[in-house]
Every structure is written in C-alpha cells, then in structure tokens.
Design an enzyme around this catalytic site. Sequence first.
Site, mmCIF file in Angstrom:
data_model
loop_
_atom_site.group_PDB
_atom_site.id
_atom_site.type_symbol
_atom_site.label_atom_id
_atom_site.label_comp_id
_atom_site.label_asym_id
_atom_site.label_seq_id
_atom_site.Cartn_x
_atom_site.Cartn_y
_atom_site.Cartn_z
ATOM 1 N N ARG A 1 0.951 -1.292 0.154
ATOM 2 C CA ARG A 1 0.055 -0.001 -0.144
ATOM 3 C C ARG A 1 0.966 1.277 -0.005
ATOM 4 N NH1 ARG A 1 -3.283 -3.091 3.484
ATOM 5 N NH2 ARG A 1 -5.066 -3.925 2.669
ATOM 6 N N LYS B 1 3.975 11.705 -11.268
ATOM 7 C CA LYS B 1 2.892 10.754 -11.971
ATOM 8 C C LYS B 1 3.673 9.544 -12.303
ATOM 9 C CE LYS B 1 1.330 13.905 -15.456
ATOM 10 N NZ LYS B 1 0.761 13.495 -16.756
ATOM 11 N N GLU C 1 11.386 18.820 -24.248
ATOM 12 C CA GLU C 1 10.742 19.217 -23.050
ATOM 13 C C GLU C 1 11.181 20.600 -22.417
ATOM 14 O OE1 GLU C 1 7.896 17.647 -22.402
ATOM 15 O OE2 GLU C 1 8.061 15.642 -23.131
ATOM 16 N N LYS D 1 8.315 23.454 -13.805
ATOM 17 C CA LYS D 1 7.429 22.369 -13.607
ATOM 18 C C LYS D 1 7.045 22.138 -12.268
ATOM 19 C CE LYS D 1 5.959 17.997 -14.880
ATOM 20 N NZ LYS D 1 6.280 16.461 -15.394
ATOM 21 N N GLU E 1 -3.167 17.661 -11.877
ATOM 22 C CA GLU E 1 -3.680 18.106 -13.418
ATOM 23 C C GLU E 1 -5.130 18.425 -13.605
ATOM 24 O OE1 GLU E 1 -1.313 15.648 -15.967
ATOM 25 O OE2 GLU E 1 -2.521 16.096 -17.680
ATOM 26 N N ARG F 1 -1.916 23.047 -14.857
ATOM 27 C CA ARG F 1 -0.715 21.842 -15.261
ATOM 28 C C ARG F 1 -1.112 21.254 -16.765
ATOM 29 N NH1 ARG F 1 1.218 16.864 -11.277
ATOM 30 N NH2 ARG F 1 2.687 16.124 -12.991
ATOM 31 N N ASN G 1 1.242 20.281 -21.469
ATOM 32 C CA ASN G 1 1.047 19.503 -22.807
ATOM 33 C C ASN G 1 1.104 20.466 -23.831
ATOM 34 O OD1 ASN G 1 0.456 17.060 -21.412
ATOM 35 N ND2 ASN G 1 -1.387 17.988 -20.538
ATOM 36 N N HIS H 1 1.686 18.578 -27.158
ATOM 37 C CA HIS H 1 1.630 17.016 -26.811
ATOM 38 C C HIS H 1 0.351 16.686 -27.489
ATOM 39 C CE1 HIS H 1 5.003 17.450 -24.117
ATOM 40 N NE2 HIS H 1 4.787 16.275 -23.635
ATOM 41 N N HIS I 1 1.263 13.623 -29.332
ATOM 42 C CA HIS I 1 0.824 12.187 -28.946
ATOM 43 C C HIS I 1 0.237 11.529 -30.061
ATOM 44 C CE1 HIS I 1 1.099 12.660 -24.080
ATOM 45 N NE2 HIS I 1 2.133 11.835 -24.608
ATOM 46 N N HIS J 1 9.420 10.300 -27.961
ATOM 47 C CA HIS J 1 8.369 11.006 -27.388
ATOM 48 C C HIS J 1 8.780 12.508 -27.852
ATOM 49 C CE1 HIS J 1 5.514 13.021 -24.775
ATOM 50 N NE2 HIS J 1 6.512 13.432 -24.076
#
Length: 1602
Positions: free
Chosen positions: A134, A156, A198, A258, A268, A272, A276, A279, A283, A295
């Site tokens: 956990r 994330k 990035e 960031k 997000e 946030r 992106n 992206h 993506h 990427h």
Amino acid sequence: MTATTDVQKISILGKESIHCGFHLVPYIVNTVLTELPASTYILITDSNIAKFYLPAFEKEFRSTLSGLLNGTHARPRFLSYIIPPGETSKSREGKAAVEDFLLLNKCTRDTVILALGGGVVGDLVGFVAATFMRGVRFCQIPTSLLAMVDSSVGGKTAIDTPHGKNLIGAFWQPEFIFIDAALLETLPSREFSNGMAEVVKTAAIWDDSEFNSLESRSAEIFAAIQTPSTNYAGRSEKTRSDAQKLLLSVIIGSISVKAHIVTIDPTEKGLRNLVNFGHSIGHAIEAILTPTILHGECVSIGMILEAELSRQMGILSQVSVGRLTRCLKAYNLPVSLADPRIANLPSAKLITTERLLDIMKVDKKNQGNDKKIVLLSRIGATYEQKASVVPDGLISKTLSESVTVVPGIPSFNPVKMTTPGSKSISNRALVLAALGTGICRLKNLLHSDDTQVMMAALSELKGAKFEWEDGGETLVVHGGNGSLSVPPKGKEIYLGNAGTAARFLTTVCTLVQKPPTGESETTVITGNARMKQRPIGPLVAALRANGSEISYLESDGCLPLSIRPNGLSGGIIQLAASVSSQYVSSVLLCAPYANEPVTLELIGGQVISQPYIDMTVAMMKTFGIEVIRRVEKDTGKLLDIYDIPKGSYQNPSDYSIESDASSATYPLAIAAITGTSCTIQNIGSSSLQGDAKFAREVLERMGCEVNQTATETTVQGPPIGQLKAVEEIDMEVMTDAFLTATVLAAVANGKTRIIGIANQRVKECNRIRAMIDELAKFGVSTNELDDGLEVFGKPVEQLRKGVSVHCYDDHRVAMAFSVLASLVPGTILEEKRCVEKTWPNWWDDLQNKIGLEVKGVELSTPSVSLSSTPLSPKSVILIGMRGSGKTFIGDLAASALRWTFIDADNYFETVHQVGVRQFVHENGWPAFREAETKLLKDLLTEKGHDHVLSLGGGIVETPAARDLLKDWVSSGGLVVHVSRNIGEIIEYLGTEGSRPAYGEPVSEVFERRATWFAECSNHRFINHVEAFADGKIVVDPTDTKRGVREEVSRFFHHISGVSTNLAQNLMPGHRSYFLSLTYPDIMLALPKLEELSAGVDALEVRVDLLRSKEDIEPLGKHIPSETYVADQIAALRRVTSLPIIFTVRTVSEGGAFPDHAQKEAFSLLKLALSLGVEYLDVEMQLPEQTIKQLVARKGATQFIASWHDWSGRLKWNSPEAQAMYNIAAQNGDIVKMVFTASTMQDNFDCQAFALKMNGRPGAKPFIAINMGAVGQLSRILNTTFSPVSHPLQPSRAAPGQISFAQVQKALHLIGELPAKKFYLFGNPIDHSLSPTLHNNAFETLGLPHTYELLETAEVGEDIKNTIASPDFGGASVTIPHKLNIIPLLDQLTPAAKVMGAVNTIIPTNDGATRILVGDNTDWLGIRGSIAARVAVGQIHAALVIGAGGTSRAAIYALNDLGAKVIYVWNRTRSRAEELRTSNLDMNIQVIDELGQWPSGATAPNVIVSTIPASETSFEDEPDRLFYPASLYSYRDGPAIVLDLAYKPVETPLLKLAKMTASNWDTAQGVEVLLQQGYAQFEKWTSRKCPQGIVSRKVWEVYYNRV
Ligand SMILES: NC(=O)c1ccc[n+]([C@@H]2O[C@H](COP(=O)([O-])OP(=O)(O)OC[C@H]3O[C@@H](n4cnc5c(N)ncnc54)[C@H](O)[C@@H]3O)[C@@H](O)[C@H]2O)c1
Ligand SMILES: [Zn+2]
C-alpha cells in the site's frame, strides 16, 4: 567528501526535495541513509545504466553501511535489481517482476526504493512504490534529460498496456529527486535532444528569457554533455566549468517551472495542462511512430504544428513560430513530418489528418467531443492559463499537407498590407551586421528557412551573436568585426536548400582565419539533395584563383565544399557572373575583410540580375563601405569592374528591412486577376529591389491601374476577364516575378511572351518547365523558349477546374498558382509548406489579410499520376508501328468488348475520299500529318466511347497528336501500344503495300518512335503472332489462334474494367492459391503448365528469378531486362488465362532482386502495370513516393502490399506486426505478411492474428503465412492466396512451400475438407464418361471426393435418400430425369429455368440450411465449344438442327454469344415454332429446308446439330435426313459445326464439313460433354478443372470403346 558537494535545491509541493548538482553519488547515498532510515534500500535500474553507474552506488552504499555502528537494530540491507531497458519493461509483467523480487527478498513497508534511470525506470518503479504494501517511500535518480526535467518531477507514475501508454498508474510523490547532471555524459545524444524538446517546451510556455538563452546557446549546451568531466569536476562550485553551469541552469530553469506548476495544480486540473503544449498533436503522431521515433521528437513536431495552429487563428506571430522552429532545429529535433528521419519510415505512411484527429479524440484534456490544445500567444506565454478548445476544422487545416483556395472577391477589398521582409535584403543585412562592428537592431527581418540557416551558420562560425527583442520583432546583432572560426571538429554547416545562404557563406567561409594553435581543420558547408545540384562553380573558381583553398567533396561545381581557413587574399578577383548575381554579391560583401583591397572584375559575357548587385552596393554603403563601379573614361559607360576598399562595416544602430518585392507581386496579382484593389506598404519606386517594377512594367501593361509613390504601390485590376496579353516582356530585372506574370498571362486575352529569365531554370526547380507543366493541367498552352516562354491566354471559364498543382517544393510556384486558384474553382496546391522559404504565413495572410478562404485538403494520391479510372467507358486507342498487328488485335478486341472497331486509315479514306497513299502522293507528308491529327481530334470527340480506334503508325510523329494522346490518357482513357518484334514487322511489311513506303530504314523509324509510343500510352500489348504460329512456344500449335483470341479478350476486358480477370475465390469463405513459378525461363514451364497450375487461382511470376540465357552465365547479374520480362509474360498469357501476380522480390525480403536497385524495380513494376497484370506485389519497404506513383497508375491492377521478415525477428503478436498490417491495408487491395516460424506456436499466433484482422469490418483479403519447414502449417491454414509449389518445378519459391494437392490432403486430414460423394443420375448410364472426367479431376487436385453412377428407372427413393445424405456433394443429371428431378430441388438458376431442365445439382449453404440448386451446364458446353473457334459477336447467323431439350441449350448459348440470327430446323416444324415462341426476345427463324436461307440473308457460320447421327446422311439415303453441301456456303471467315451425337467418331455432318470447306472447323459431342463437365466441376468445387489431363483420359476411354 560530501562536504565539498554543492547542490542547488528546488522546492516542490512545499518541500525542498529536488537536489541538483554534479557527481552526486556519495551525496545521494548519504542523504538517503540519514534522511530516510529503513531496513532495506533497493536500487532499481536498467541494464544500460547499471553498466555505467551501479558499481559506484553499490560501493558507496556498502562502504557507508559497513561503517555504520552495529547497534540494537540489524544493519540495513542494500539490494539492487536490473530490468531490461526500453519501454516494454513498463508493463504489467515488468511491474510484477519487480514486485516478485521485493516479495522474494522479504521487503517490508519500511523499504526505500531508488529509481535510477530514465522515464521508464522512474514510471515503473514509482508505480511499484505506490502500491507495494500500500505504498513505500522512493526516490527518483533520473539519468536521462527527459526524466530529469519531466518524468521524475510531478509524481505521475504509470505502466503501459496493449491498449495504450500510461493507462494504469498513480500519483505518488518521491521523497527526493536527485538531479546529477554528470550522468548525462553517457546519455546518447539523440536521447539528450529528446529531453531538450521538453526543455524548449517549458521555456516556450513560461519563460521568454530562458527561451532566449536556449535559442542562442545550443552549441554550448551540446558541448557541455559532450565533454566528459574528469576527476569529479563540477561537484563543487569551484570546479564547475562554464559549460556545466550553463547546463545545470537550463535543467534547473526547466524543473523550476514544472515544480511551480505542479505545486499549484498537483493533480492536473487546469494549469498543469499547459505542460502539454505540443503534446496533443505530438501524442497522436507518437501513437503511430512509436517506438521508432521518440517522445520528444514527436512533441517537437507537435509544438510546431500547434504553434502554426495559433498562428492560423491569429493568436501567434510568424516570428514566434520561426523562433520555435529554429530553436528546436538547433537541438537536432525534427520540426515537420517531412523530416527525412520520419518521412522515410514505413509507418509514416499511416499519418493522415483523419487518423491523427481520430487518435486525438482520446486525449484526457478533451472536453466531451471538443479537442483542447495549449495555444501559445507569444514565446513565453500561452493564450489562456489552460488548454483552449479548438474546432476540428482548424486542426485539420493545420495538419493537411495541401490547400485549396475558395475563389471569389477578396473580402478585405481594398486590401492594404505589408509583406514580409525581403529575403535578399534580410540575407545581406545579416551578413553585413554580423561582419560589422557594434550592435545593429534589424527590423522586419524575414523569418524564413534562408535567414534561419544564415543565422545558424554565422553563429556556428562564431561570427556574431544574435538576440531577439520585442517578442522577436527585432533581431539584435552583435557584430563580430570579421573574426570567424572553424566550427567544432566534424560539425558541418548544413544549409538545406537555401541558395542565397550557400552563395554568401562560401565567401564568408574563406574569411575564416587560421587558428593560432595551427590546427588545420576546414570548414565544410553542405546542403540537401537539390542544393547539391545547384551550381556554385564560377564562385569557387574565382576564389580559388584568388588563392583560397576550396575543394569539392562530392560532385564538381556543387556543394558540399571544404574550405581551408586562410583568409581572403584580395587584389584582383575575376568572376563569371552570367549564372547568378549572388556570386557577385557574395564577393562584394566579404571584400572589405580581404588582406588586400579588392578589384572585382566580372567576366564571361552578360551579367545577370544587375539590380541585385546594385542592391548589395547600396547596402554596403549604408554600412559604411563605399564601392566604386568603374566607368569608361570617354563614354561614361558603366563597366563591370568594382573597387572595394579595405575596412570594417560600421553597424547602424537600427536597420529596417524593406518588404519583399517579389512577395508583393502575389497580392498585387490577386487584385489584378479579381478586379479589385491592393496597396502594398513599404515598397515603392525608391525600392532597392528589381521586382518593385512588376506593378508598372507588367501589371500596368496588362490593363491594371497602378499608382506608385516612393514607398507605396497600389494596383486596381480591370474587371474579371479583361487582363490584356503583352506581346513581349523582358523580365531580366525581375526574374523571380515571372511566375506571377505567367499565371496572369494564362487568363489574359492573347499570347504573352516572357523573356530574359533563363536563370529561372536553375532555381529551386526548373521553373520554366514547372510553369509549363502545371499550366498544361489547366488546359493552358505554352511554348518553351530558350530564355523564357510564351503563354496562350484563355478565358477563365475554359480553364480546367479541380486541378491539383504540384509545387516542386518551390515557394514561388505555390504562391503564383494560388493567384490562379483565387479564380479557378477547386485548384489544389500540394505541399503547402513550401511557402516557408519566403512567406511562411502566406496561407494565413491570404485568408486573414486579403480575405480569400483557404481550406486544408487531404490528397489521396499526388498529382504525378497520369492515370486512368479503370471503369472508364471511353474508347480504347491502339498505337504502334505499321505492321504491328493493330488492325488484327483491334478487331478482336472490339468484338470481345462488343464495341465498334475503326481503323483510322479506312476512316481517313472515307472522310477524304482518297486513300492514304494517294493523299501523301498528292499533298506530301506534312499535309498528311496535319490531316491525320485533325482526324484524330474528330475521332476522339465523335467516337469517344465504345470504340476501339486503331491509329496510323506515324501518328506519334506530330507533337500535337502526341498531346492529344497524352490528354486522352490523363483524362482516364486507354491508349494501348501494340508492339511486335521488329524483325517480324520488317518481314511482314515486305508483303504489304497499301501504305506509303518509309523513306528510311524501318528500324530507324522504329527507334525514333519507340519513346513516343511509350510516353503516349498507358498500356502495352505484345503481339507475338508469328512466334506463336511457328509453334515455338505453344503446346498445341493448332490452338494458336484460340490463344491469341482469348488473350486479347482477357487483356481488353481487364484493362477497360469491363470485366476484370481476377481470382474468383478471393473472398471470405473460399480458399485461394497461387503457384509460384520459379523457372528462370517460363517457356520451359509452358508445356506442363496445366499440370503445374492444377487447382490454383493465379500464377506468380517471380521476376527476380527470371534469367535469360545471356544472363545465366555471369553471376551476380540479377536484373532481367524489360524486354525479356515482357516476352515472358506474353508467352505465359498465350497459354493460360489465369491471373498473373507480378513479383519483384528483393534479397532482403527473401528474393533475388538487389535491394539497392529501387529504380530498376520501379521500372519493372511500371512495366507490369502497362502490361495490365492482374496483381502486382508491392513491397512496403519501397520508398513511399514510389508506392504512391504506382498506386496512381494502377488502373485495374490489384496491389498485394507485402512484407517479408526473413530474420525471424518479428512476431505475430508484436505491435510491429499490427503496424505493418495497417500500412499494407492502407496501400494494398490485398495484404500479405510473411514471417519466419521457429516454433509451432508461431503458426497459431499467425492464425490468431489473421482471424483478428479478417474479423474487422471491411477487412481486405489477407495472406498471412510463415516461412520455414515449421511454418508449413500456416500455409495449410491460410485461406487467401496461399503460395504453393509443384513437384514438377525445379525449385520452391520459398522454404516450406508445399503443393496444392498436398495442402488439400492436409486440409482433409485436419477435418477442414470432408470427403464428398458425387453422382450421375440417369438411365442408361453405364457407358458414361463422366466418372472418368470427375474422378480424374479430383485426384489431380488432391481432393478427397468420389464420383459414382446411380442408375435408376425413375426419380424415386434412391435419389431422394442420396441427395439428403450429409456427404452428398452434387450430381449430374441426364436423360430421362432432367425434368423430373426439379420438384426435389429448392432453387433453379436462370439458365435452368429458361431451358426448363436440370443437368447439375449443386448443394449450397445458406447459413444453417442446405439448399439444393438446379443448374444446367449443357449450354455452357456448347458455348465453350463454339467460343473456342469463333469470337464473341462474330456469329453472323447460326443454325440449330433439332428442337428438343438440347436445342434449347444450343439456342441459349448462341444467344449469349451474340448470334445475330438463329435458324431452327426440325423435322416437325411445329416443335421448332414452339421454340421460337418461347424465346421471343431472341431473333429465331424457323426454316423449312436445310441449306436454304431466307433470300438476302447470310449463311450461318455456326451450326449445331442435336439429332442422333444414325438418322442422317450426306448422300441421298432413304429414311435418313439429308445434309446438302450448301449448309457450308459461308466462306468469309471462321466457322464451326458442332454435332452433339457421341457416335460415330465422325458423323456425316462433320464429315461433310471437312469435305466441303476449309474454313469450317468441327467439334464432336464428346467435346461438348467435356466442356459442360468442366463447368460442373467448377461449380461444385470452385476450382478450375484440370482440362488437359482430364480430357486426355476421357478421350482415351472414348476411343477404347468405339
Ligand atoms: N511520469 C511522467 O510525468 C512522464 C513524463 C514524460 C515521460 N514519461 C515517460 O518516460 C518514458 C521515457 O523516458 P526516457 O526518454 O528517459 O526513456 P528511457 O528510460 O527508456 O531512457 C532512454 C534510453 O536511454 C538510456 N539511458 C538513460 N539514461 C542514460 C544514461 N545516463 N546513460 C546512458 N544511457 C542512458 C536508457 O537505458 C534507454 O535506453 C516514457 O515511458 C514516458 O511515458 C513520464
Ligand atoms: Zn512529454
């Protein structure tokens, strides 16, 4: 030791948990052990990183831990675990493996996990930490730049599933994030760039000044990771180099942003989302290109596209888009899908606007159906503090490669605008300011490829520093005063296709001084493929003569160049200036920095583009250097000699760049063509640019009203349609504007002649040619001149609409045609991005400033095609040498298609009332050619449909006629080149005299016309009449004519699309096969072809295996000649009508064709299309452009899009397999994937994959098999076009290939092909030949079925039980049951209905229930026997003797064959009348006496008798029917008599024919029996009956009996 470590801390979520520095291993271990007490520390990393860094961590942990006092608690443990590198580790399985390791090692809740690695390790380990027990504590030690600035920050974590990336995960914050920038020293540079995407992104959305430094310091940043730091340099501030400081500040800058954003919006919700940026589209691209493209690389392209979207919406300036582009490029990132790293990938073919939008639908940011995208408003700021909703229409417009302009009146009329800064002035200003001293602020600088390249190069040479102000509106240049240095070793200066930059920089590079250390590196400048063809020779020659050491690295006269740093000597420089004035400007600009004052003498005749030289001189003056142009003393005439003093440019503090005058021509021309008004500010009569004269010297003369002040130009166009042609315009002073003038001339009334533009042939493309070719698409005629062109204007309404303009990657072509597009509906400008060179936002300005709507267009195929719609009903034209057999072939073709044949020579005679020979004799050749062309024109309009037109051999001699033919092809028509061996032609012509003789040797004429025939036709038919008649090839020489006839019919039906010759079994629920022919010479296969091909649906010609006799000897010659290949195909077709699969298999895909010979492969594939092969195997590894070009001309040919993996590397359940399938399904009509099996499981995987793909709606036929012996099972299970071999073949085409019969046996054994029983019902039948026929056929094909007799007196229980049995496969039915059987059946075919009789029962399945269908193949037997001798449509009249059931079949067949009239004779006339009245739709006439035809009517050329032969005679015998010889009075062509009686072998009717007339062919009843049996067999098994084998057996039995 840790005391000397300097770290910078960044706060995130209220804690200073991000620690940054260099060489941090001891610091990290120490911090972890003190701050995070635990019983176990586990470091998890991937094997790449373990290799470099695990030992250091291990050592540090062990030594520190062993130094700890062993108190009450046990000493903590240190463990490590290594995972495989790469995205695949980030999976459920990968997570489970880590968890199992933790469990196995009895890790408890107080464990601390260290994630040492890139984003993969970080995401995976983070997710494990989030859920293990956990949740346990963990630290991120990112090792890739991407992980440092992005994935490790924010908490994330996630893993991937086959459904997508990062779909399962958690937010779980690490205790610490240790950024050790020294780890980057081992990171591959592509991975570094990946992370930089990035970094650039973060600066772009948040921090303008950070962006500035990224933009200007790329070289230093790269250098920082490329130079390894020794001895822990950088660990303390003291030991940190400048490069290290810069690198760290970049990383920290990015992380801070960031961290800040994450702190405000940890989960997000809104803000946030900003990270992106790039992206949303990125993506979507990544989803298609992963894993090949990283990427960051996808995001880089995504950023540019999203920035362009903002620009298009009027939110972002072009300056910002340009800066972003340049900055990303500086980090080696791709900025468009056209980047070769991407465009050359097979999966790039899958990128379509539609697909991208579809993928974008599932973005987490979206709001319902609306897509949300982060919009930039300037560098460093976004439009909203969150992603903005953007309609699909706008996105697709940005994504599309092509555009169309909606014609109309510009809505901003009168338009007032400025155009982008002049390219010429921008480039000059950049060089001047860079070489000058002091700071210069450049305003209105053009942001384009050219200037970007120039700035990048000048920075690379350390010649100057650049900085932006006012959000990029102003460029601040810090001049370097002529000091330049060689770029770092190995770094070439890449100039793309930027011509000006290349010319200017060549001389600039000679200024580079020798470095003091004496190192003798050289400066290398290079460019793209086109650049490498553009001339630079004269400039290099001049500089070399002046002492500079310049060498060509590839071809002489072109880039790349290697230039030694010696400085420029100066003194007298002689330069040839007739190709480009840029050479002159290049020397002028650099001359002040030479060692001696320069005297520049222009030699070699006419100087081109003087205005540009004047411009350079004028600008140099502004920068403080005065050039003196010499004059002839006496006359005052200007000489082409310039004196340039030594000195330095003094930079003015501000310099405003004039707008581009060439660009201004487009909006002005739009005003001219649409009858509106346009004012261009910033360009007037005082302009430095030659093109500023365009308004006065071109537009005014064309009828516009022009007002020009010193600084402004206004044009008012005449009403639409009233532009005047100009007799002659010399555009020498404004060459770049000629394209604009040309499109206007296209709609002016009259002929315009434009001269003085020869230099335009060596621009981005050959512009004169380009304009001529593209205008032709609109139907505008032109005339090419040495130094220009003539344009024949046409009223706008007459211009072709919907034209797709190819832009040759040339901005001026694109913009010029967009002027025409503002008037001509549906015009498409392909490659919209080529405008980037000088006016990147042209399309936006066209809409937002001029007011013409611009829409995105998705092209299905590019316009290179001249291809046809296959189903065009247009007439077919035949061309070819006289004597090639056009009339013969044309006649057959017309009758096969049931069209009308016209021989142009005969037609000529009809029209002119005089024969061709006579006409030429009286009027001469030129007059004849003219008349002939006119006739062709008339024919095409009057007989444009349903005709086969055969033209005279010399028609291609006339250019106008060639154009007519080419137009015919490009408008979807078919032009077939009939070709025949020249030797045969010469021999044949010797005997023919109706046409005038050639005044020159036929072979010369042949040679001259060969290319014309090829360029005017889209198909080729090879006529081998003679070769075949010689019996050289054909199995049975008597069958020659039949072979030709069938081939002609098959060919013309197929290419015209009237009825294509495709494999019938290629559909769901059926199995289909093809035989791979492996003969080097197919001729060898022909005699046994039938046996070889038994059962298969198509024949594959492996072109790579073909070798002519000459080719066999020398090894390594693997490319068969086109003639050889064409002959092979022609020969094959003469003996079989099976569809052909044309395959050129390359070595890398398991064949024998060289991999590098793509050009040759392309020619062969094109040849195949012109031969109209039914299937073309196209390897998906071919370049995309090649595939597109093939698709564009494919006509009725079906494409098999194929992939072969020979290595065994690819697996059916891999994502690659899926990607390959998708690509193939997109490009082919049939998909083929062949892998190599190593285990039986591979076959099951293959089968599972195929089932999955075939289950998709609208799935294409799919060939999925494995090679190798282990792969055999996959060949058995595969249902579509299974490749098979045959024991008679010399070799197999691929390992593991088995024969058709073997496959059938195997299918039977595994229960896929149950044995069926077939019967003959009738009485008496013990002499029937049917069992021989069918059982032999079953055996040959390896089918497990049997055929037996069931003789019964009536249709009773026996028959009922038989047909009800589950293994009942079908039955033949004969006398006396043909009518009585009908009540037992469920359905009748139309033929059976019409004839009222059944001779064949076919059980079919309608889902669950079995249906018994009654058919009648008797008529097919009759039809087949007739059609083999007399062409369809050539039956002038037919006679049927008898009126029973078989006569019905005969009538049905004759009608189907197009018999114009059918006579019926029967002993009892009333029965014949009955036949007539029950077929009123046919032309049946009952006759009373045999051999007597109605007066004036034609005698029949087909006779069918259905009465027993024993009752007949051709001698007058009592009680016998008498056949008179007059039955055979038809003598004008092929004729056939068919006697359906089986006995005797030669019936009186047939005997009489043989005795009477040689044009009459005869056929016996057995032949009809065979033909109908073949048909029956095909209906039962859906396989072609092996006719030759079966008929030999049947005849054998027949002759033994009689
Ligand atoms: N969690 C987030 O917020 C977030 C954000 C962006 C990306 N990601 C994820 O990050 C992953 C990509 O990260 P990545 O680009 O670091 O990929 P990666 O972890 O696969 O690393 C790239 C390659 O570089 C090697 N490498 C890494 N550091 C090295 C070093 N110092 N020296 C030598 N080789 C080194 C790796 O072994 C690997 O082969 C993706 O899975 C992506 O989904 C996550
Ligand atoms: Zn990202």
